[in-house]
Scaffold this motif. Structure first.
Motif, PDB file in Angstrom:
ATOM      1  N   ALA A 181     -15.024 -39.306 -22.993  1.00  0.00           N
ATOM      2  CA  ALA A 181     -15.056 -39.437 -24.445  1.00  0.00           C
ATOM      3  C   ALA A 181     -14.477 -38.234 -25.173  1.00  0.00           C
ATOM      4  O   ALA A 181     -13.954 -38.357 -26.276  1.00  0.00           O
ATOM      5  CB  ALA A 181     -16.497 -39.650 -24.912  1.00  0.00           C
ATOM      6  N   SER A 208     -14.779 -42.811 -29.266  1.00  0.00           N
ATOM      7  CA  SER A 208     -15.426 -43.688 -28.288  1.00  0.00           C
ATOM      8  C   SER A 208     -16.549 -44.530 -28.888  1.00  0.00           C
ATOM      9  O   SER A 208     -17.140 -45.344 -28.185  1.00  0.00           O
ATOM     10  CB  SER A 208     -15.968 -42.860 -27.116  1.00  0.00           C
ATOM     11  OG  SER A 208     -14.906 -42.335 -26.342  1.00  0.00           O
ATOM     12  N   VAL A 251     -13.776 -46.147 -24.033  1.00  0.00           N
ATOM     13  CA  VAL A 251     -14.222 -46.964 -25.154  1.00  0.00           C
ATOM     14  C   VAL A 251     -14.612 -48.320 -24.584  1.00  0.00           C
ATOM     15  O   VAL A 251     -14.019 -48.791 -23.610  1.00  0.00           O
ATOM     16  CB  VAL A 251     -13.120 -47.100 -26.232  1.00  0.00           C
ATOM     17  CG1 VAL A 251     -11.899 -47.835 -25.715  1.00  0.00           C
ATOM     18  CG2 VAL A 251     -13.671 -47.755 -27.493  1.00  0.00           C
TER      19      VAL A 251
END
Length: 450
Positions: A427, A95, A48
């Motif tokens: 992710a 994400s 992220v």
């Protein structure tokens, strides 16, 4: 007070938030580490985006800590200690939920993030440059803030702070711009109409970050999407503006707002759905003549995925492939996409060479030297590393970890840059993977010579 130039933040190209260090062959010259400052351990369970903001004498980092709490750290440049402020927002397994920050002309800090079709998450400091006074602000203008995604801060030439975001979801969203007034400490709509509106056609715009070019214009590049399935991306488009309010084509034709999918004047390449166009790894760079050059990828006539470059020439956009690969990537589905091919903007080197960096699941990666007249690839070259080679590999023993970066060049004329470094997994399409979760990794700020 000095404020940063327009922030290089990410919009829909979420993976781009983690920074890109192109694969390079070993070269003699490497940047030197001038400073390394550990901030604190941070979340590593999935990727992220974090943010870094540098002014002449201060720095701020926004991230998610080891407990997934949104956090902002601040310091005066040169201080070893950071002031760390925890905020009341906790990251989920998504994400899209990067965190971003900005300073206004009075020195107040603005922080936004952890949003993917959820109510606005926004904080503002009560005192200039003081992260300890960050407080949640429940609304900006009070309308269109219940299903927010993709927050972005920008500055106009006079320092006016703007905020761009999407209200809605894929196929049912509009893009809005707010303007901040330091005297009243209030946000208002920068313009009454949205920037984008595809609702009538059940589409949503997916823009890259708006970039200010050496020509003085802000350049906006986007594509449309019909559904949450990324295979429905289509129609690469462009517009430019000096003030984020009055927009026009590269040919100088004024554009009515909102921008909608049925305007042929903005089309760069009318790529159809399911032809490999994806809102990751597309953007705009600039050549020696200050002309915008748009990089993106799509399928060629044989169905293989290629990187394309488009430039406005002879009063029209001209697009050409620059790669010649025998490989097809057909992105599809929802969630944060795992990229197999990524291209970076063309870049004008200090010696005048025009280059482009890229990465490819099968072909590896590197940098091309481009012919400035035709944009054709002349040769594959090696450039000096942007980070020391020893920092590019993860040190965490957990499998599938990768190094993440968020860079910020020093303001003003300088040959030095700053970068946040941390490690995390990928992710995972915004779903919690099965099995154990890696422990936190250290978030470290580096200062490099360049």
């Amino acid at each position: 007070m000095p404020f940063p130039s327009p922030r290089r933040l990410l919009a829909a190209s979420v993976l781009g938030l983690f920074g890109f260090i192109p694969p390079q062959a070993a070269v003699a010259a490497e940047p030197k580490v001038l400073e390394a400052s550990d901030i604190e351990p941070v979340w590593s369970g999935h990727s992220v985006g974090f943010d870094l903001l540098t002014t002449a004498d201060r720095q701020f980092a926004a991230y998610y800590d080891a407990e997934r709490r949104m956090t902002v750290a601040g310091r005066r440049i040169g201080d070893k200690a950071w002031t760390i402020q925890k905020l009341d927002s906790v990251l989920g397994w998504d994400s899209h939920n990067y965190v971003t920050l900005a300073l206004d002309r009075a020195g107040h800090l603005h922080v936004c993030g952890n949003m993917h079709v959820v109510p606005l998450v926004y904080f503002r400091s009560e005192k200039p440059f003081d992260v300890s006074t960050l407080k949640r602000v429940p609304q900006m203008v009070g309308q269109g803030e219940k299903r927010t995604t993709y927050p972005l801060f920008y500055h106009l030439a006079d320092g006016t702070l703007l905020f761009l975001y999407r209200d809605g979801m894929s196929g049912d969203g509009i893009s809005l711009i707010n303007r901040y007034d330091e005297k009243t400490q209030a946000w208002t709509r920068h313009m009454e109409t949205p920037l984008f509106d595809g609702k009538a056609q059940s589409m949503s715009a997916y823009p890259d970050e708006i970039r200010q070019g050496p020509d003085g214009w802000f350049h906006l590049v986007w594509m449309w999407r019909d559904t949450p399935d990324c295979s429905s991306n289509h129609t690469l488009s462009h517009a430019r503006s000096h003030d984020f309010k009055n927009w026009e084509t590269m040919g100088g034709k004024p554009l009515a707002l909102p921008l909608t999918p049925d305007n042929p004047d903005v089309v760069v390449d009318p790529v159809g759905p399911r032809l490999g166009l994806i809102n990751v790894g597309f953007s705009v760079g600039f050549d020696a003549e200050k002309r915008p050059v748009i990089n993106y990828h799509k399928h060629d006539a044989a169905g293989n995925s290629q990187i394309y470059l488009a430039r406005f020439e002879d009063k029209a956009w001209k697009s050409r492939p620059v790669s010649n690969w025998n490989y097809r990537w057909a992105p599809e589905g929802g969630g944060t996409i795992v990229t197999e091919i990524r291209s970076q903007p063309v870049r004008l080197q200090a010696d005048g060479r025009l280059t482009q960096s890229w990465s490819h699941l099968k072909e590896g990666g590197g940098t091309w030297l481009l012919d400035p007249a035709t944009l054709a690839v002349k040769e594959k070259i090696s450039l000096p590393r942007e980070i020391p080679s020893g920092l590019g590999k993860p040190t965490h023993e957990f499998p599938d970890m990768a190094v993440r970066w968020k860079r910020d060049d020093e303001p003003g004329p300088s040959d030095k840059s700053w970068a946040l470094r941390w490690e995390s997994r990928g992710a995972y399409r915004d779903r919690q993977p099965e099995g154990p979760i890696p422990g936190p990794t250290m978030l470290t700020l580096y200062r490099f010579s360049r």
